[in-house]
Write a protein that holds these residues in place. Structure first.
Motif, PDB file in Angstrom:
ATOM      1  N   UNK A 112       7.711  14.811  -5.273  1.00 23.90           N
ATOM      2  CA  UNK A 112       6.480  14.774  -6.055  1.00 23.90           C
ATOM      3  C   UNK A 112       6.018  13.353  -6.369  1.00 23.90           C
ATOM      4  N   UNK A 113       6.816  12.361  -6.022  1.00 26.05           N
ATOM      5  CA  UNK A 113       6.396  10.973  -6.246  1.00 26.05           C
ATOM      6  C   UNK A 113       5.126  10.692  -5.454  1.00 26.05           C
ATOM      7  N   UNK A 114       4.163  10.061  -6.110  1.00 25.55           N
ATOM      8  CA  UNK A 114       2.893   9.755  -5.459  1.00 25.55           C
ATOM      9  C   UNK A 114       1.849  10.823  -5.614  1.00 25.55           C
ATOM     10  N   UNK A 154       2.494   1.467 -13.127  1.00 25.90           N
ATOM     11  CA  UNK A 154       3.935   1.384 -13.399  1.00 25.90           C
ATOM     12  C   UNK A 154       4.561   0.224 -12.609  1.00 25.90           C
ATOM     13  N   UNK A 155       3.919  -0.950 -12.709  1.00 27.37           N
ATOM     14  CA  UNK A 155       4.361  -2.122 -11.949  1.00 27.37           C
ATOM     15  C   UNK A 155       4.674  -3.278 -12.889  1.00 27.37           C
ATOM     16  N   UNK A 156       5.765  -4.001 -12.576  1.00 30.05           N
ATOM     17  CA  UNK A 156       6.144  -5.209 -13.283  1.00 30.05           C
ATOM     18  C   UNK A 156       6.105  -6.382 -12.318  1.00 30.05           C
ATOM     19  N   UNK A 157       5.620  -7.529 -12.815  1.00 28.83           N
ATOM     20  CA  UNK A 157       5.530  -8.734 -12.013  1.00 28.83           C
ATOM     21  C   UNK A 157       6.214  -9.865 -12.771  1.00 28.83           C
ATOM     22  N   UNK A 158       7.381 -10.284 -12.272  1.00 29.70           N
ATOM     23  CA  UNK A 158       8.198 -11.333 -12.905  1.00 29.70           C
ATOM     24  C   UNK A 158       8.155 -12.587 -12.039  1.00 29.70           C
ATOM     25  N   UNK A 159       7.591 -13.683 -12.560  1.00 30.53           N
ATOM     26  CA  UNK A 159       7.445 -14.902 -11.765  1.00 30.53           C
ATOM     27  C   UNK A 159       8.694 -15.777 -11.773  1.00 30.53           C
ATOM     28  N   UNK A 171       0.828  -1.206   0.000  1.00 28.59           N
ATOM     29  CA  UNK A 171       0.000   0.000   0.000  1.00 28.59           C
ATOM     30  C   UNK A 171       0.865   1.260   0.000  1.00 28.59           C
ATOM     31  N   UNK A 172       1.958   1.223   0.727  1.00 24.63           N
ATOM     32  CA  UNK A 172       2.900   2.345   0.803  1.00 24.63           C
ATOM     33  C   UNK A 172       3.468   2.684  -0.569  1.00 24.63           C
ATOM     34  N   UNK A 173       3.632   1.683  -1.442  1.00 29.22           N
ATOM     35  CA  UNK A 173       4.180   1.961  -2.763  1.00 29.22           C
ATOM     36  C   UNK A 173       3.281   2.887  -3.569  1.00 29.22           C
ATOM     37  N   UNK A 174       2.012   2.923  -3.277  1.00 25.26           N
ATOM     38  CA  UNK A 174       1.094   3.784  -4.025  1.00 25.26           C
ATOM     39  C   UNK A 174       1.442   5.259  -3.861  1.00 25.26           C
ATOM     40  N   UNK A 175       1.963   5.622  -2.696  1.00 24.70           N
ATOM     41  CA  UNK A 175       2.241   7.032  -2.416  1.00 24.70           C
ATOM     42  C   UNK A 175       3.730   7.359  -2.358  1.00 24.70           C
TER      43      UNK A 175
END
Length: 317
Positions: free
Chosen positions: A302-304, A228-233, A129-133
């Motif tokens: 300014x991120x988030x 802006x998320x990548x998911x590598x299995x 959740x923290x990554x969102x902001x």
């Protein structure tokens, strides 16, 4: 420009010997640029090995990158000396007020557990959740990717009858993606997992898009462009010896394990494996770093705030 890591981090000597450009704090201060702030949440048991693998790939970019090692506040690693953790890692509770251009979340040796039964699941959910902001772009790997998919989209994972273990051919499903710039149509990636995610479980309205897939090993790389998320299995970050060390570790411990497929020449576990994924690992991480650089705000504060302020100011050189 090189990567900035602590001078006495064990990975430093290894990377320097490989020719990876490294930077001291004094040299970084003299350069009139804002380095990309990339955090590594390292959940792997062999932390020193993973630090080296990730720093090797992140450090290959021509941009200046500051790699910060982050740990969980609610979990004490069993396989890493406390001195190493105190010297090089900062708990999430300490860094949670900071902002980062990118966050890499690794795999963890808990994939057969239900997510809610993992002792640090509550904290990890807070970090997601923290990554969102506080994080501009997230790159999650193996169990870290499965955990993020479950948290954000409710995507389940399934246990496999036999471990997916070896080096498998994958297809480039979206050559136009900025993350796959320069990728071949067909390439090999190491796989090491007891669980899988399935395409049919991806919510149609989620924005998730499959970028890489293997006929034999299944889904490999997903993106959520809006977040802006990548998911590598799979383990494109592995070095040449990683699968072999896992094989001998489990075999010597008497655990059920088969030879990693397509890894040893002539399936001879005493032969030196050939690395057929190194160039694509550098491509993927380099493309991710470049995309972060192109889209992150110049002012890290300014991120988030994108949803409030509109398109961010481009990252100045």
């Amino acid at each position: 420009m090189p990567i900035k890591i602590p001078n006495d981090l064990p990975a430093h000597a290894t990377l320097e010997a490989e020719g990876v450009m490294l930077m001291t704090e004094d040299d970084a201060i003299r350069q009139d640029v804002r380095p990309l702030r990339i955090a590594l949440l390292n959940l792997m048991p062999n932390k020193e090995r993973t630090e080296t693998q990730i720093a090797r790939l992140v450090g290959a970019t021509p941009l200046q990158v500051e790699l910060s090692l982050m740990s969980l506040s609610s979990h004490t690693p069993k396989n890493t000396p406390a001195e190493h953790m105190l010297a090089f890692y900062r708990p999430w509770d300490v860094v949670r007020e900071e902002k980062f251009d990118g966050l890499i979340v690794t795999g963890a040796p808990v994939e057969l557990l239900d997510f809610e039964l993992v002792t640090y699941w509550r904290e990890l959910s807070k970090i997601f959740e923290w990554t969102r902001s506080n994080v501009h772009s997230t790159f999650a790997i193996c169990w870290g990717a499965q955990a993020a998919l479950y948290h954000f989209y409710g995507v389940p994972k399934y246990s496999l009858d036999q471990k997916a273990f070896g080096v498998f051919r994958h297809k480039n499903l979206k050559p136009s993606s900025p993350y796959l710039r320069g990728f071949s149509d067909d390439f090999s990636i190491p796989v090491s997992r007891w669980t899988e995610n399935r395409r049919e479980d991806l919510p149609k309205s989620s924005g998730l898009e499959v970028l890489m897939e293997s006929e034999e090993a299944g889904l490999c790389l997903l993106q959520d462009a809006e977040k802006r998320s990548l998911y590598m299995f799979n383990h494109i970050e592995y070095d040449s010896r990683s699968l072999g060390e896992e094989y001998w570790r489990d075999r010597n411990a008497g655990k059920p394990i088969h030879l990693p497929k397509n890894y040893y020449p002539n399936d001879d576990p005493h032969a030196a494996p050939e690395n057929r994924w190194r160039s694509h690992a550098h491509l993927l991480f380099g493309n991710w770093i470049n995309e972060v650089y192109q889209t992150a705000p110049f002012d890290v504060r300014d991120i988030g705030r994108r949803s409030v302020m509109g398109d961010p100011i481009r990252h100045a050189s």
